[in-house]
Scaffold this active site. Structure first.
Site, PDB file in Angstrom:
ATOM      1  NE  ARG A  11     -10.049  -1.197   1.566  1.00  0.00           N
ATOM      2  CZ  ARG A  11     -10.323  -1.039   0.283  1.00  0.00           C
ATOM      3  NH1 ARG A  11     -11.424  -1.537  -0.223  1.00  0.00           N
ATOM      4  NH2 ARG A  11      -9.524  -0.362  -0.523  1.00  0.00           N
ATOM      5  CG  HIS A  50     -13.610  -3.971  -4.069  1.00  0.00           C
ATOM      6  ND1 HIS A  50     -14.321  -4.203  -5.223  1.00  0.00           N
ATOM      7  CD2 HIS A  50     -12.664  -3.044  -4.385  1.00  0.00           C
ATOM      8  CE1 HIS A  50     -13.825  -3.459  -6.198  1.00  0.00           C
ATOM      9  NE2 HIS A  50     -12.818  -2.744  -5.713  1.00  0.00           N
ATOM     10  CG  ASN A  82      -2.014  -1.029   1.178  1.00  0.00           C
ATOM     11  OD1 ASN A  82      -2.296  -1.596   0.129  1.00  0.00           O
ATOM     12  ND2 ASN A  82      -2.642  -1.278   2.320  1.00  0.00           N
ATOM     13  NE  ARG A 135      -7.631  -2.190 -10.435  1.00  0.00           N
ATOM     14  CZ  ARG A 135      -6.658  -1.321 -10.710  1.00  0.00           C
ATOM     15  NH1 ARG A 135      -5.657  -1.690 -11.472  1.00  0.00           N
ATOM     16  NH2 ARG A 135      -6.708  -0.091 -10.212  1.00  0.00           N
ATOM     17  CE1 TYR A 172      -8.447  -7.404  -3.493  1.00  0.00           C
ATOM     18  CE2 TYR A 172      -9.568  -6.018  -5.089  1.00  0.00           C
ATOM     19  CZ  TYR A 172      -8.414  -6.413  -4.455  1.00  0.00           C
ATOM     20  OH  TYR A 172      -7.223  -5.810  -4.766  1.00  0.00           O
ATOM     21  CG  HIS A 206     -14.217   1.922 -11.605  1.00  0.00           C
ATOM     22  ND1 HIS A 206     -14.991   1.898 -10.467  1.00  0.00           N
ATOM     23  CD2 HIS A 206     -13.077   1.255 -11.292  1.00  0.00           C
ATOM     24  CE1 HIS A 206     -14.353   1.258  -9.500  1.00  0.00           C
ATOM     25  NE2 HIS A 206     -13.185   0.856  -9.980  1.00  0.00           N
ATOM     26  NE  ARG A 261      -2.845   5.662 -10.658  1.00  0.00           N
ATOM     27  CZ  ARG A 261      -3.565   6.564  -9.989  1.00  0.00           C
ATOM     28  NH1 ARG A 261      -4.015   6.285  -8.789  1.00  0.00           N
ATOM     29  NH2 ARG A 261      -3.847   7.723 -10.539  1.00  0.00           N
TER      30      ARG A 261
END
Length: 703
Positions: free
Chosen positions: A570, A598, A49, A381, A474, A441, A411
């Site tokens: 979160r 998530h 992170n 992703r 997730y 997204h 990213r």
């Protein structure tokens, strides 16, 4: 008196709240109920992170400082003030990280897993290491001198290196400098030492690759005395500068990826044993400030422990397996009946408690079903070995119309997504590479199928990515539906993405940046109005991050009107709960556990009608203004009850939950509620999924 909800004092700084989030992740390394290797895994997660935080967020703050732009953030801080606050907090966090690591290392030793130094090896092990070094390490390492004829080399971001100070043996008084790259991309960085001689056969001993290189450094500099060998690592600016007006977005992204590798330095990590001379040399060459240097009292780059956590023979030091269960709503339904099951009623899947295979099978079936005419999907992703990519390629080869929006600006997944997109194009799929000025997204798949009564649309909508690997760790929610109105919206949505179609009048979907923000406003204002009438008003929202100033201002107004607001967030949260007259009715909880939270889930009481939504979007400016996102109403009563149950479990969690104070600090609820019956939301949801599957197996056994 009219309250000023937008006053900077009512908000927290984004970067500081993220650092607080990473503190909560790091704290899991010291939770006794987490198995020992899982504690080490949280050290690795926190390190990973931080890497991304420096590459993107810290680099961005540095850009603001260098630009001289008088930018004031939501909390009233200047870029320089943010930078100083970041450095102060992160330096302390890194010290805490390695204090935790040293505690875990000692406990690992007690459990037969020992990190040792080359000097700890016995004679037989030394002979083995000499042979291993000559065969495996020496041939792949290239030393790099640094002097007047050898300028300081470009060092790639996040790669581990050794800085070496040396002197010629023949009475040369001058000290020279060199760099030894640590080849951890081609050689394992943690190397198991064979048990030989008097070693305890039950112990597993390990060496770090950089320690081996340091011990044998003189082999690369014959005729020199080695004065000092110190591991170090550079972190560089990794934000992409993409020209959305470029004629070919794919080529523009590929060009930007090459620039990323050569971004400016933003952090230097250096072994604590380094001399002042070497530290100053690296600082000067990398053009960094003193505060950009992090002195490390342990192994650099703790992401290496991700692989170590899987060490063979250590099952007792890891979480017991959490096996994703089949979707109980599809129990007993074979592939050919999949369509009729969805047509009969919506199907909800909750990952990772229920298997992502359900979604993969939906797309695989569509690829081979002769009645399916078209498949349309957005991908943000995807895993490098995605069954979904294979199914879409097969569908195109089977003559179906396949349209994929592959977001090549996701990213750190840009290269993989470009590779996958080209693979799909080669198979005959129509691939769209995102939309100018926006990231896509949203998570949506549309299957168009010919049936007896004509065309029917089947749609999958979700909070998480189409990635089978992350779907195991997730938490996300997805809905499979044959709703006519959602199907019409889905067709309009893909026409909007692929052509010049104007936005339609949406039936069910809320779409960013078109009307999603307004839909959120409407739902919050609806509760505010009910509260002002003295009626029950409740908002419960679960998301990754809360940053949007306008949305937070609406929440403050709702709280001031008496709306009971429960937020489960979160990560980043710049809202301040518990402010007198402003946010007294707002509570903020954060869950950090085995699985990464998530899912984006939203509940509004609405006078008892109880509106429930799932979404791909957090309440952040980038999601609501700069991305293509979806929010979907959940209208099937059993699913509304399931999501209400999930939200209730999370908010009552007293094992893995934190509660936010108005100053941005967090309280660990397990300490406050130790006398209460424990509520562990993630464990309970896993248990319930397993229990339902066992019930179905038992029922099928007798009927």
């Amino acid at each position: 008196m009219r309250l000023n909800y937008t006053d900077p004092e009512n908000f927290l700084n984004r970067e500081c709240t993220w650092i607080k989030f990473n503190e909560r992740v790091l704290r899991e390394a010291m939770v006794p109920s987490n198995p020992l290797l899982e504690q080490l895994n949280f050290i690795a997660i926190a390190a990973s992170n931080l890497d991304e935080f420096f590459m993107i967020r810290v680099a961005g703050v540095k850009h603001l400082i260098e630009s001289g732009i008088k930018h004031i953030d939501i909390s009233g801080m200047t870029p320089q003030e943010q930078f100083e606050a970041i450095q102060d907090m992160v330096h302390k966090q890194v010290q805490q990280q390695y204090a935790y690591y040293n505690i875990i290392r000692n406990k690992l030793r007690e459990n037969g897993l020992q990190f040792i130094h080359v000097s700890d090896l016995n004679e037989e092990q030394h002979l083995w290491l000499e042979s291993y070094f000559e065969r495996e390490i020496y041939p792949v390492v290239t030393p790099m001198a640094v002097d007047s004829s050898h300028p300081f080399p470009f060092l790639s971001s996040l790669n581990l290196n050794l800085a070496v100070l040396l002197r010629k043996k023949q009475c040369d008084i001058s000290v020279k400098t060199a760099i030894l790259p640590v080849p951890s991309s081609v050689i394992k960085r943690i190397i198991k030492v064979p048990n030989t001689g008097v070693s305890n056969g039950t112990e597993k001993k390990f060496l770090f690759l950089e320690d081996i290189l340091g011990a044998f450094a003189e082999q690369f500099f014959l005729g020199c005395d080695i004065l000092e060998v110190v591991p170090f690592r550079v972190t560089r600016d990794a934000d992409l500068d993409i020209d959305d007006d470029a004629e070919d977005l794919l080529i523009e992204v590929e060009k930007s990826l090459k620039k990323r590798r050569k971004g400016a330095s933003v952090r230097l990590e250096l072994a604590y044993s380094s001399s002042r001379m070497l530290k100053e040399f690296l600082r000067r060459e990398l053009q960094l400030e003193e505060k950009d240097i992090y002195m490390i009292s342990g192994p650099l780059d703790c992401k290496v422990f991700f692989s170590f956590v899987g060490t063979d023979g250590c099952d007792s030091l890891r979480y017991p397996p959490a096996v994703p269960q089949p979707s109980y709503e599809l129990a007993g339904i074979d592939a050919p009946d999949f369509w009729s099951a969805i047509a009969k009623q919506d199907i909800m899947v909750h990952h990772p408690y229920e298997t992502f295979t359900t979604v993969e099978n939906f797309i695989k079936l569509a690829a081979t079903d002769p009645n399916v005419l078209a498949i349309k999907q957005t991908l943000y992703r995807v895993s490098s070995r995605s069954p979904i990519i294979a199914a879409l390629a097969e569908a195109a080869e089977n003559g179906k119309q396949v349209t994929v929006l592959m977001e090549v600006k996701a990213r750190f997944d840009e290269e993989n997504n470009i590779f996958m997109a080209r693979k799909l194009e080669q198979a005959g799929c129509h691939v769209i590479y995102g939309i100018m000025g926006l990231k896509t997204h949203s998570k949506i798949t549309l299957v168009v199928r010919h049936e007896e009564n004509g065309i029917r649309r089947y749609v999958h909508l979700a909070t998480g990515n189409y990635n089978g690997k992350t779907a195991r760790i997730y938490t996300d929610v997805g809905i499979l539906t044959a709703s006519t109105l959602i199907g019409v919206d889905a067709s309009s949505f893909f026409n909007l993405l692929s052509g010049y179609s104007d936005p339609p009048q949406w039936n069910k979907l809320a779409v960013a940046p078109i009307n999603l923000r307004e839909s959120i406003y409407q739902s919050i204002e609806q509760e505010t109005s009910l509260a002002r009438q003295g009626k029950k008003a409740v908002i419960i929202a679960k998301m990754n991050s809360l940053l949007d100033k306008a949305v937070i201002t609406k929440l403050y107004a709702a709280s001031a009107a008496g709306v009971q607001i429960k937020l489960i967030i979160r990560g980043i949260c710049v809202l301040r709960p518990g402010l007198p007259g402003i946010s007294e009715h707002i509570e903020v909880h954060s869950i950090v556990g085995r699985f990464l939270e998530h899912s984006r889930l939203f509940y509004f009481y609405n006078g008892g009608k109880e509106d429930v939504f799932i979404s791909s979007a957090d309440w952040m400016p980038r999601n609501l203004n700069e991305r293509v996102e979806l929010m979907i109403p959940v209208e099937f009563p059993p699913h509304k009850e399931r999501i209400k149950r999930i939200l209730s479990l999370y908010f009552h969690d007293n094992v893995k939950a934190y509660s936010m104070n108005s100053d941005g600090t967090y309280r660990y609820l397990a300490k406050e509620r130790k006398n209460e019956e424990p509520v562990h939301a993630q464990r309970q949801l896993q248990y319930e999924a397993e229990e339902k599957n066992d019930e179905i197996k038992h029922k099928n056994k007798y009927f």
